[in-house]
Each structure stands twice: as C-alpha cells, then as structure tokens.
Write a protein that holds these residues in place. Structure first.
Motif, PDB file in Angstrom:
ATOM      1  N   GLU A   7      43.431  43.893  36.746  1.00 39.52           N
ATOM      2  CA  GLU A   7      42.486  44.123  37.845  1.00 39.52           C
ATOM      3  C   GLU A   7      41.987  42.840  38.519  1.00 39.52           C
ATOM      4  OE1 GLU A   7      41.261  46.277  40.676  1.00 39.52           O
ATOM      5  OE2 GLU A   7      42.572  47.058  39.121  1.00 39.52           O
ATOM      6  N   PRO A   8      41.574  41.806  37.761  1.00 42.73           N
ATOM      7  CA  PRO A   8      41.103  40.586  38.431  1.00 42.73           C
ATOM      8  C   PRO A   8      42.177  39.948  39.321  1.00 42.73           C
ATOM      9  CG  PRO A   8      40.484  40.560  36.112  1.00 42.73           C
ATOM     10  CD  PRO A   8      41.415  41.715  36.290  1.00 42.73           C
TER      11      PRO A   8
ATOM     12  N   LYS B  94      35.648  36.908  49.538  1.00 46.93           N
ATOM     13  CA  LYS B  94      35.155  37.026  48.167  1.00 46.93           C
ATOM     14  C   LYS B  94      34.294  35.820  47.774  1.00 46.93           C
ATOM     15  CE  LYS B  94      36.793  40.945  46.751  1.00 46.93           C
ATOM     16  NZ  LYS B  94      35.881  42.009  46.283  1.00 46.93           N
TER      17      LYS B  94
ATOM     18  N   LYS C  82      35.221  32.726  47.431  1.00 48.15           N
ATOM     19  CA  LYS C  82      35.921  31.822  46.498  1.00 48.15           C
ATOM     20  C   LYS C  82      36.351  30.560  47.229  1.00 48.15           C
ATOM     21  CE  LYS C  82      37.917  35.339  43.516  1.00 48.15           C
ATOM     22  NZ  LYS C  82      38.166  34.994  42.128  1.00 48.15           N
TER      23      LYS C  82
ATOM     24  N   ALA D 100      40.955  36.314  52.472  1.00 53.85           N
ATOM     25  CA  ALA D 100      40.506  37.092  51.319  1.00 53.85           C
ATOM     26  C   ALA D 100      39.609  36.245  50.410  1.00 53.85           C
ATOM     27  CB  ALA D 100      41.719  37.623  50.543  1.00 53.85           C
TER      28      ALA D 100
ATOM     29  N   TRP E  63      44.312  41.486  41.060  1.00 57.37           N
ATOM     30  CA  TRP E  63      44.475  42.307  42.262  1.00 57.37           C
ATOM     31  C   TRP E  63      43.351  42.072  43.277  1.00 57.37           C
ATOM     32  CZ3 TRP E  63      48.058  45.858  44.135  1.00 57.37           C
ATOM     33  CH2 TRP E  63      49.143  46.114  43.309  1.00 57.37           C
ATOM     34  N   GLU E  64      42.323  41.328  42.876  1.00 54.19           N
ATOM     35  CA  GLU E  64      41.108  41.225  43.689  1.00 54.19           C
ATOM     36  C   GLU E  64      41.388  40.795  45.135  1.00 54.19           C
ATOM     37  OE1 GLU E  64      38.497  38.144  42.372  1.00 54.19           O
ATOM     38  OE2 GLU E  64      36.708  39.133  43.158  1.00 54.19           O
ATOM     39  N   LEU E  65      42.160  39.721  45.298  1.00 54.51           N
ATOM     40  CA  LEU E  65      42.438  39.219  46.647  1.00 54.51           C
ATOM     41  C   LEU E  65      43.295  40.203  47.446  1.00 54.51           C
ATOM     42  CD1 LEU E  65      43.127  35.437  45.910  1.00 54.51           C
ATOM     43  CD2 LEU E  65      41.069  36.448  46.917  1.00 54.51           C
ATOM     44  N   ARG E  66      44.330  40.758  46.785  1.00 60.23           N
ATOM     45  CA  ARG E  66      45.228  41.679  47.494  1.00 60.23           C
ATOM     46  C   ARG E  66      44.461  42.891  48.029  1.00 60.23           C
ATOM     47  NH1 ARG E  66      47.156  44.538  50.232  1.00 60.23           N
ATOM     48  NH2 ARG E  66      49.202  45.516  50.384  1.00 60.23           N
ATOM     49  N   ARG E  67      43.532  43.392  47.225  1.00 65.09           N
ATOM     50  CA  ARG E  67      42.826  44.610  47.604  1.00 65.09           C
ATOM     51  C   ARG E  67      41.936  44.418  48.832  1.00 65.09           C
ATOM     52  NH1 ARG E  67      44.380  48.149  43.904  1.00 65.09           N
ATOM     53  NH2 ARG E  67      44.146  47.752  41.692  1.00 65.09           N
ATOM     54  N   CYS E  68      41.484  43.198  49.068  1.00 66.52           N
ATOM     55  CA  CYS E  68      40.573  43.010  50.206  1.00 66.52           C
ATOM     56  C   CYS E  68      41.261  42.420  51.433  1.00 66.52           C
ATOM     57  CB  CYS E  68      39.356  42.178  49.794  1.00 66.52           C
ATOM     58  SG  CYS E  68      39.727  40.453  49.527  1.00 66.52           S
ATOM     59  N   CYS E  69      42.596  42.300  51.392  1.00 59.86           N
ATOM     60  CA  CYS E  69      43.311  41.707  52.535  1.00 59.86           C
ATOM     61  C   CYS E  69      43.003  42.422  53.845  1.00 59.86           C
ATOM     62  CB  CYS E  69      44.831  41.759  52.304  1.00 59.86           C
ATOM     63  SG  CYS E  69      45.454  40.431  51.253  1.00 59.86           S
TER      64      CYS E  69
END
Lengths: 471, 471
Positions: A308-309, A262, A264, A258, A311-317
């Motif tokens: 929201e920030p 992103k 990162k 993730a 959640w960023e990694l979780r949402r794109c798993c």
C-alpha cells in the motif's frame, strides 16, 4: 418521445419501474465523461423480460434507448444525447459462482469488485480490474470491453466472458455462446456484442470465466532519472520473459505533481510500480531477475510485502495533475511496446512547443498510456493549443501502429478520431452490421455508427455529482 | 464457372497461380471430413493482393470461393460442394516473432507447430494445440477457432489472436484490431471473423499473442474401476483449484481397445492422463494435492518425468476403436462439468439399447468429449441405429446446457444440429450479418447460413489420401 409511449411501457412492465421525476432524469443524464443530457424517462429493468418489453415498444415507437450500468464510462457511450429512454440495468445484480466449472453467472448490474470478492471465497479470481472496479457494473464492463491494470498478464474483460444473454433492438432474446470453455457453433455474436458500447443490444446476464487466485505477490517501486530509462526498463523486463501483474509507469511530471500533492520532498524522477504475482517460488525467482535489471537501469528501488505505501503516489496521479494547471485534455492510447520511446519523444516535444505540461501514466506492459495536456481553462488560446497538440499526438499514435482507445471505448468523446484508425471499407461493414441488428437505429444513437456528436459544442457539467464523487 | 472467369483471374494474378489440372482439383476436393467435391479451379494465393483480386473477380462473376489451408478441418467447411474456386492460402506462410511484445506475425498458411517452435526460441509459447498441429495452418485454426488438449488452462485459438488482416467478398481489405494487448476502437469484427469458417472473409495474416513457456511439467496416468469414478475425480481436481494443462479422459471401452491394439494385457478400467505444467515448485505443490485425490479415487496411478510412455494408450485411441467395429459415427460435444455423469449415464444406455459400442475420450477439464457409436458399415440397420442414437445424444447434450461443437466447428457435417442450439432469432441475425458482408453469397456457400447440405446423400471418399495419411 410522447407521453403515450411512456404510458405503454409503464403498462407493460409496471409503472414503478418507469421514472420521469427531475432527480432520476438528472442522475441518468451524466456519465464519467461529465457531459449531461436529460432523457425523457428512465426505465429501471429488473429482469430480461422488462428489457425485452421496453425495447419492443421503443422499437415500434422509434424511441432512442441508451443502456446504462453505473455510468462510470469515460467517453459518453451511455449518454442520452438525443433524449429518449435511459435503460438502467443496475438492479439486475445477482452473482452465483460455480466452483467446479470455475465460472460466475452474473446479472448486468453486478459490481465488478463484488464478483471478484465472491469468487475469492472459492480461491478463484475475476481478473479484469478497471480503476472503476468498486462501482462499475459488469454489463458496462462488457459493453465497453473494460481493461485495467493487470491486462498484460491477465487480459481484458473480453477474455473472461464465456456467454451473454442479450436483447436486440426489437426485443428478441439472444443466448450468445454458453458457459463452457469451448463453443464452436455458428457465428460468434458474443464477441461482436462485447465492446459494442450498447449499440447492438442490451446485455442482461453473463457467464464469466474465473481463474485460480494467485497466492502470493510482491511489489516494487523503482525510480529513474529519465522517462526513457523507465521505458527501456519495461522492454528489458518483458524480454527477460517476466510478465508482471502490474507494471505502472509514471512520468517525471506526474511523480513531481504527486509528490507535491502528498507534501513529499523528492528528486525529479520517473517511476515504475511493479507487482509480480503467482506461486511464491515463481515470484521469488522472477523478483531476482527483476532486481538485476533494476540495479542496472534504475536510480533506486524499494520492495515491500505491504504494497500500500508504494501505491501512494500512483493513486493520487489523477488528482495531483491539477496542481500543474486547472484543466486537462486526456487520451487513453495504446502503443506498440518497441515504439514507446519514439512516441514519447514526439509527445514531450509537443508539450514544449505548446508550452503545456504533459503528465502521463499508464499500464506499461500492455503499452496503454493515459496522456494529458494540462491547460488553463479560462485561456481560449491555451485550450486551442491543447486540442491541436492532442490531435497530433493521436495521429502519431496511429502512425506508429497504436490504438486511439485501449480501454475506454469510443463513445462520443473519441468519435472524431475513428477515421484515423478505421478504414472506409471497415466502417461500411460496421454500419451494415449495426443496421442489420437495429434497423430503426434506436440503440445509443449518439455513437458514431449512426451520427457524430461534436462535443466541442457542449460544456462538461461540474454541478451534478456522480456517486463515486462522494468518496 | 466459365473459362472466361478463370482467364480473368489468370490475367489478374498470373496464370501459374490458377490450377485446373486433375491432380490439383482432386487434392483440393477433400478435407478431413473425407467428403470430396471437385472444384472448377484452385487459386494458390501468394499475397493479400492475390486474394483481393481473385475475390473481386469472383464476386463480380458470382463464382463460389472456398478458402483452404491444409484441409485438416473435420466438418467440411473447406469443401467446394457447389464447385467454384478453392482459394489455397498455404503459400502465405511467414512467421516473425517480436520477443518484446510477446507477439507473432504470421501468414495464414503458417503451420501451427512451426509457430510454437519459433516462439520457443525466445522462451515463449503459442498454446493452442489441436491434434492436427503438425500440419494444420493458422488461417484454418483461426477460421474454425481450433481448440486442443490444453484449452481449459490456456484457452483456444480465439484467446491468442490479437489482429487479423482479412479480405471480404468484394475484395476489400480489413485490418481487424491491431497487434496490441488492448484495443477498444469500433465494432469488434476480428472476433466475428474468428470461427466464422470462411463464410465472412478470407484471412491473409494474423498477429498472435504469445505467453511465457512453462519450464516444467509432470505427467500422471491414473486408472479407475468405472468411468464415473474418473468423472468424479475430474470434479475433485477442479474443486481443489488445480488446473492441469492436460486432463485427458479415456473411457473403459477406449482403454480396452487401445490396450488390445498395443498387445497389452490390462484390467478393465477408465483412465485419466494428467499433465501439470508451470514453475517447478508450483507443479510439485499441485502434484501433491493431485496425488491425495488420486489415492482416494483411483485404482492406481503412475507418474513419470518422461511422459511419452504414459501417452501411448491415448495416442492410439482413434485407431484402436476400429477393433470394436469397422465404422464410426462421432461428435465433438462440450458438457457443463457438473452434468458429465448425467450425460454419460444416458449415453451409455443409448449404446446398450442399440447394441453398439460407445468408446469416448476427450478433454475433461473443459468438458469437451469426442463420443462415438461404432457400427458395421455393411449393415444398414446398424448404421441407422447409430444415427438415431447420435441424434438423441446430441439432443441430450443441448438439453443439459452443452454444445454441439467444441472445437471442430459446424461445416456441413453438423449443420443439421444447428437448430438445436441456435434460436430462430439468433439465426436470423447471423444470416443478416452474412448477407451484409457477402451479399452475393460467394464465400463457402455450403455452410448453413446460405444453404444446407444433406451429407447422408454422399459417401466419404476413402481413395484420396490426405498428406497426413502418409505418416
């Protein structure tokens, strides 16, 4: 299916509701399992009366019927594998809230998140939140007993269904329970229908229980040097009598993918995403206890009012794991919380032995994990390795007291695992009940009660887009 | 039932567990409905293996079997009306708590309040609290889907059963669901068994879900000039998004009788007993909102940290009503909250027309009311008036969308009302399922699926004492 039968249904409910054009058949041929089987016709029911009439004729003519909401199910429970009719319920989509009784009266086609948004106008909440909530229908949610992220604290779909109006195979109407907080009259057919994946009857309407909307929440993202440290933390949180509304686990492989997805730069770590909700004081008090636990066990954590920030990694798993390989084999298992480490030690060994990546994420407070083996789809040997390893992982799950399906149901993709979990005696009872309610076996014949579909014979269809693919 | 059959069971499970002495038969002949029917034998099961063996023989010999916990059921679901075996499960009474998974593993004979007390050691709670909680067993609670005072906020027994180990009529073992927060594998037989009143199988063990114990509560007793003012207050409380853990209604007749019973001098009034629980700040905030509502609608209220004195009148309602007349005819109905006033206007008119007192109390937040017609048992005409009036009251309940049973089940005492609530098509499905699981009809043959018992032919037995009568 004969043209005569289609004509009979057209005459009974109106020709405009019975579709046989190529586009309609294609759209109804697929669900989120991505397998595709063309039906003979699509019936777009607009009322319980339409459902009853179509079923009565189909039963007389012994035509298969597959009820369908949005088609967001992951296991193929809505697929017309043996042709026949797809009975589309999405047009029955009313939503009415009773703020005194804390209930919602909804049509089978009402969208999950629309119900919750309507309830919110009265300070109320419909808690079950499958990740498909923005497009899945409540009829499908009920048929598959959908779960979601908040189930450990708030329960699953079953916990919020007060009553169902359904139709069995011969077209008879069933009023199952009532929109009341208590009902102890006769056999509980309502809960038999919930989770039966369309095999016992067609749900037309439901009354849902609502709860008070929690006014406050706080979100924390914590990192851990090892997956097992995160699992230990989950246990400590629960033993401290803290029940987060969200307690999402991401293993180190998922986090790494993730982060890469992103762009990162991050140290290798597993993560827990933790959301506490409720009254402000209650949340603050639990947050204090939580931070004490995290200070000891995590390698770092951050808390924010704007979640929201975090959640960023979780949402794109789900998307990011394809950076690890081009194909995935996944399962939706449930583990007894105290057995989590034992399972994942075994599971990660399976990954090492087979040389496959094993990204995992899931709902840790209810032990519901989405496990994956990533493989190169063009390499037959790798694919075989993945299937063999998954068979072992599922067997281990059951051996440890876990479940082969937590929230996706069985459908056609998991039916081969049913015998691991369900004894012959139990299966015999299920078949007898299926036969009692649907003696001609017209409803969802692809499901395990009637037949068993070997999905390895079929390829997924990546050409047909589902509506949510556009997002 | 032949002596040979009894001998077969003795040989299979041990003679000491099969009792045929007069005292044992008498004790097993009665439940809290107070009707009494002597069985041929009592089998005291000590394990699932005992249950399985006894059922297998009974099924082969076509002997009736009535499963029994404490016998605290109110409707006769445990009564051996047609003789046969009473299968007593009270000896299977273990309780094990898993504080990480927030679950309890219990034997069918475990006492409700013992489970909650054991959970309390870990800061956890088993919420369902039928008024029989100090002596009723969890097996019976599950078989009858017992409710209680806190059901509007916390739900009923069904909401806390994660898994059941049961045995069907032929002795086959069924592992129904698993002790997990999510399970979506196969047909949901677990919930079919819950509330089936022993007609589908015998429950040996269960895994229960537990919740965090609320640390704080506050109790308020409010008086109202008229019953309808109290009902209006109930609606205002719920519309203000307050869900009390207890919201007990007592009508003016019940309050007057209870006050007289306790030797208190009180003005005529209806009452609400309101308990809020949760975290302290949450309770204080809801209490403020509650007091604003009560200031407008009640004729007075008092709040106390020590709740016990406020409960005094409510606790004696059942005994005090016999000051109004020597016999009672009662029902346990559920009303849609918005229909409460309409129902009780009708119900109180029935009382006036028949010249009978109609004391009523109940769980107002879930619309579950215990309604009564009091009559002189030595006056046949009065008794007939009571039965006719109750028939009308129950018909009105169903007409308004309510239920003929909220938490007592159906048993033999309510079976005559079943057709008001359950359609022929629904009843047909229930009978088919009963037949599929118990083709010889050996389990609880007195229940409506198999036969219908006309209780007016029998007199209640007031000589046999039940264990809780000693209190």
């Amino acid at each position: 299916m004969t043209q005569d039968a289609i004509l009979r249904i057209k005459n009974a409910i109106g020709g405009g509701k019975v579709l046989t054009d190529r586009k309609s058949l294609l759209e109804a041929s697929i669900d989120n399992s991505r397998y595709s089987f063309l039906p003979d016709a699509v019936v777009k029911a607009e009322s319980g009366d339409d459902i009853s009439k179509a079923l009565k004729i189909a039963n007389e003519e012994k035509i298969f019927v597959c009820p369908r909401g949005a088609g967001s199910g992951c296991c193929g429970a809505a697929l017309p594998v043996f042709k026949g009719i797809v009975l589309d319920l999405s047009a029955i989509n009313f939503i009415e809230i009773d703020p005194t009784s804390w209930t919602a009266h909804v049509g089978a086609g009402a969208i999950n998140s629309d119900i919750d948004k309507t309830a919110a106008k009265y300070g109320l909440m419909y808690p079950p939140d499958p990740s498909s909530k923005n497009y899945s229908t409540i009829g499908g949610n009920i048929a598959c007993n959908a779960g979601g992220l908040r189930a450990a604290k708030y329960g699953v779909t079953r916990d919020y269904v007060a009553a169902i109006t359904a139709y069995i195979a011969d077209g008879s109407k069933m009023e199952l329970s009532r929109p009341l907080r208590k009902f102890a009259v006769g056999m509980n057919l309502k809960d038999l229908f919930i989770g039966s994946e369309g095999s016992l009857g067609v749900i037309a309407e439901a009354h849902l229980k609502l709860i008070k909307r929690p006014p406050f929440k706080q979100t924390t993202l914590a990192a851990f040097l090892y997956d097992n440290a995160a699992f230990e933390c989950v246990q400590k949180i629960l033993q401290a009598n803290i029940m987060p509304s969200v307690l999402e686990f991401m293993d180190a492989q998922s986090v790494a993918a993730a982060a890469k997805f992103k762009g990162k730069n991050m140290e290798k770590s597993a993560m827990l995403l933790i959301e506490l909700d409720g009254e402000k004081e209650e949340v603050k008090s639990s947050q204090n206890s939580l931070e004490k636990i995290l200070s000891t066990l995590s390698s770092g954590f951050e808390t924010a009012d704007d979640a929201e920030p975090l959640w960023e990694l979780r949402r794109c798993c789900s998307s990011a794991m394809f950076l690890l390989n081009n194909s995935k084999l996944n399962q939706d298992i449930v583990l007894p919380i105290p057995k989590t480490v034992e399972f994942f030690d075994y599971f990660k060994d399976l990954g090492s032995e087979s040389g496959l990546q094993t990204p995992t994420f899931g709902h840790a407070a209810d032990g519901n994990y989405h496990i994956h083996f990533m493989y190169d789809g063009s390499d037959a040997k790798q694919k075989q390795k993945a299937f063999l390893a998954m068979q072992k992982a599922v067997e281990k799950t059951v051996e440890l007291g876990g479940a082969i399906s937590g929230e996706h149901g069985v459908g056609i993709t998991k039916s081969k695992y049913m015998n691991l979990q369900i004894s012959d005696a139990e299966f015999c009872v299920m078949k007898k009940i299926k036969n009692a309610l649907d003696p001609n076996g017209i409803l969802n014949p692809q499901l395990r009660y009637t037949s068993q579909v070997d999905i390895s014979k079929y390829a997924q269809n990546k050409d047909i887009k589902l509506p949510w693919d556009k997002r």
